[in-house]
Motif scaffolding. Structure first.
Motif, PDB file in Angstrom:
ATOM      1  N   GLU A 280      -2.257 -79.810  -6.880  1.00 51.40           N
ATOM      2  CA  GLU A 280      -3.312 -80.140  -5.919  1.00 51.40           C
ATOM      3  C   GLU A 280      -3.276 -81.631  -5.557  1.00 51.40           C
ATOM      4  O   GLU A 280      -3.546 -82.003  -4.415  1.00 51.40           O
ATOM      5  CB  GLU A 280      -4.685 -79.794  -6.503  1.00 51.40           C
ATOM      6  CG  GLU A 280      -4.942 -78.309  -6.650  1.00 51.40           C
ATOM      7  CD  GLU A 280      -6.282 -78.010  -7.287  1.00 51.40           C
ATOM      8  OE1 GLU A 280      -6.855 -76.945  -7.006  1.00 51.40           O
ATOM      9  OE2 GLU A 280      -6.774 -78.850  -8.064  1.00 51.40           O
ATOM     10  N   LEU A 353      -1.640 -72.230  -4.134  1.00 51.42           N
ATOM     11  CA  LEU A 353      -2.904 -72.950  -4.286  1.00 51.42           C
ATOM     12  C   LEU A 353      -3.946 -72.392  -3.326  1.00 51.42           C
ATOM     13  O   LEU A 353      -3.615 -71.828  -2.276  1.00 51.42           O
ATOM     14  CB  LEU A 353      -2.714 -74.438  -4.007  1.00 51.42           C
ATOM     15  CG  LEU A 353      -1.839 -75.235  -4.984  1.00 51.42           C
ATOM     16  CD1 LEU A 353      -1.744 -76.683  -4.519  1.00 51.42           C
ATOM     17  CD2 LEU A 353      -2.380 -75.158  -6.401  1.00 51.42           C
ATOM     18  N   TYR A 361      -6.762 -72.420  -8.517  1.00 54.49           N
ATOM     19  CA  TYR A 361      -7.838 -73.405  -8.302  1.00 54.49           C
ATOM     20  C   TYR A 361      -8.146 -74.041  -9.666  1.00 54.49           C
ATOM     21  O   TYR A 361      -8.348 -73.333 -10.653  1.00 54.49           O
ATOM     22  CB  TYR A 361      -9.072 -72.651  -7.767  1.00 54.49           C
ATOM     23  CG  TYR A 361     -10.207 -73.505  -7.253  1.00 54.49           C
ATOM     24  CD1 TYR A 361     -10.392 -73.661  -5.898  1.00 54.49           C
ATOM     25  CD2 TYR A 361     -11.110 -74.126  -8.115  1.00 54.49           C
ATOM     26  CE1 TYR A 361     -11.471 -74.399  -5.395  1.00 54.49           C
ATOM     27  CE2 TYR A 361     -12.174 -74.862  -7.647  1.00 54.49           C
ATOM     28  CZ  TYR A 361     -12.343 -75.002  -6.267  1.00 54.49           C
ATOM     29  OH  TYR A 361     -13.389 -75.727  -5.781  1.00 54.49           O
TER      30      TYR A 361
END
Length: 366
Positions: A280, A353, A361
């Motif tokens: 992320e 993702l 997540y």
């Protein structure tokens, strides 16, 4: 004379009563003191015994990880004896976080039936073996699941020349499945829902299950779709077998630890989330050094340059950086074992993702 005897008798009874009261009072005091002060033996034993699986692993200096060892892409023993696969890499990630050494792992090959016993008995520290997270396993098997590392679904494979295209065409046929798995139960549910009958052919060993299918003992075989894809590639004539479009279940695959040990469970969950959070944050094994000089406070906190996120887990501040240095982020782990850089070439699909349309997540690292 009788009066004197009676007085002496009463005096004797009073003394006995007071003695009993005094005895009860002394006993009560003794119990109160002993409840507040542990005996020396108990104190010595409690100080030498680990209070969490984490303490035991740290004392041992190695992680004991339960895997399959027979499923390429997830956990497989190469000809040189080296273990590889997605499940294996998450064992290695925990060792990297703890010891800065991804090789500090002892692997235990477990079949589907014996895996839960090995975890419950303490034979292994971590089960990372393409295991489906279910409510009953969470609540009745004494297991605490970590985040899902692979979202899968159950499928069915048949001989391409059989003309079987749907699950309805399996009526009254023999179907192979591995016992001790959710696939066996899911198949029964789906056939019952459709009013279909079939002959289940089950084996404890996955190799025996696929060998029976290839030998023609059953007209179809059911397993997680990822397992069917992997195993089909190992059959003598892979193209002679067809995986039906039908998906008959959800199969969220996740590592697990024995329940009742939040300290150890939290560490495992955090390490897995770290691989997702790194992707992320666009942190990879290649740019790790550069990212450690970032002006982004979230990145610096994640890598341990600032703050001390590992303190409550007996980990150093840079535990996530250790994981990324040795294993990479989730995307790197996936592509190496299952994706474009592997022989399997599996699309990530739901394993992307959240920002890319997938289900992965991670909570904020703060």
């Amino acid at each position: 004379m009788a009066l004197v005897v009676e007085q002496e008798s009463n005096l004797s009874l009073n003394k006995q009563a007071w003695s009993k009261k005094l005895l009860r009072l002394c006993l009560a005091v003794t119990l109160l003191v002993s409840s507040c002060t542990a005996p020396p033996e108990a104190s010595e034993n409690s100080s030498s015994q680990p209070t969490s699986r984490l303490d035991l692993v740290l004392q041992r200096g190695k992680l004991v990880c339960g895997v399959s060892g027979e499923l390429p892409g997830f956990s497989f023993v190469e000809p040189n004896g080296k273990y590889s696969g997605l499940d294996v890499d998450f064992c290695r990630a925990v060792a990297a976080a703890l010891f800065d050494d991804p090789t500090a792992v002892d692997y235990r090959n477990l079949n589907a039936k014996e895996r839960f016993t090995a975890l419950q008995s303490g034979e292994i520290d971590l089960l990372s073996r393409n295991t489906t997270w279910t409510v009953s396993r969470q609540t009745s098997n004494g297991m605490d699941f970590a985040p899902v590392v692979f979202y899968d679904g159950q499928g069915i494979m048949v001989n391409a020349g059989s003309k079987i295209k749907t699950i309805q065409a399996l009526n009254k046929l023999a179907i192979c499945a591995q016992t001790g798995t959710t696939t066996e139960l899911n198949l029964a549910d789906q056939m019952r829902k459709r009013g279909l009958t079939y002959s289940p052919i089950t084996f404890e060993d996955i190799n025996a299950t696929f060998a029976a299918y290839e030998a023609g003992r059953c007209q179809a075989i059911t397993a997680d779709k990822s397992a069917l894809i992997v195993r089909r590639s190992r059959l003598r004539q892979p193209q002679a077998h067809l995986i039906l479009d039908t998906q008959i279940s959800k199969e969220p695959l996740a590592p697990a630890v024995a329940s009742g040990d939040p300290k150890w469970s939290n560490l495992i969950k955090t390490v897995i989330y770290a691989t997702i959070a790194a992707e992320e944050l666009d942190i990879t094994s290649a740019n790790l050094t550069t990212m450690a000089k970032s002006q982004n406070s979230e990145v610096l906190r994640f890598l341990g340059v600032e703050g001390d996120l590992g303190k409550n887990m007996q980990l150093p501040p840079n535990f996530a950086a250790r994981v990324i240095k040795h294993l990479g982020n989730y995307g790197e782990i996936y592509e190496r074992n299952l994706g474009k850089k592997s022989n399997l070439k599996l699309e990530r699909g739901l394993n992307r993702l959240w920002r890319d349309g997938g289900l992965l997540y991670a909570p904020p690292f703060r």
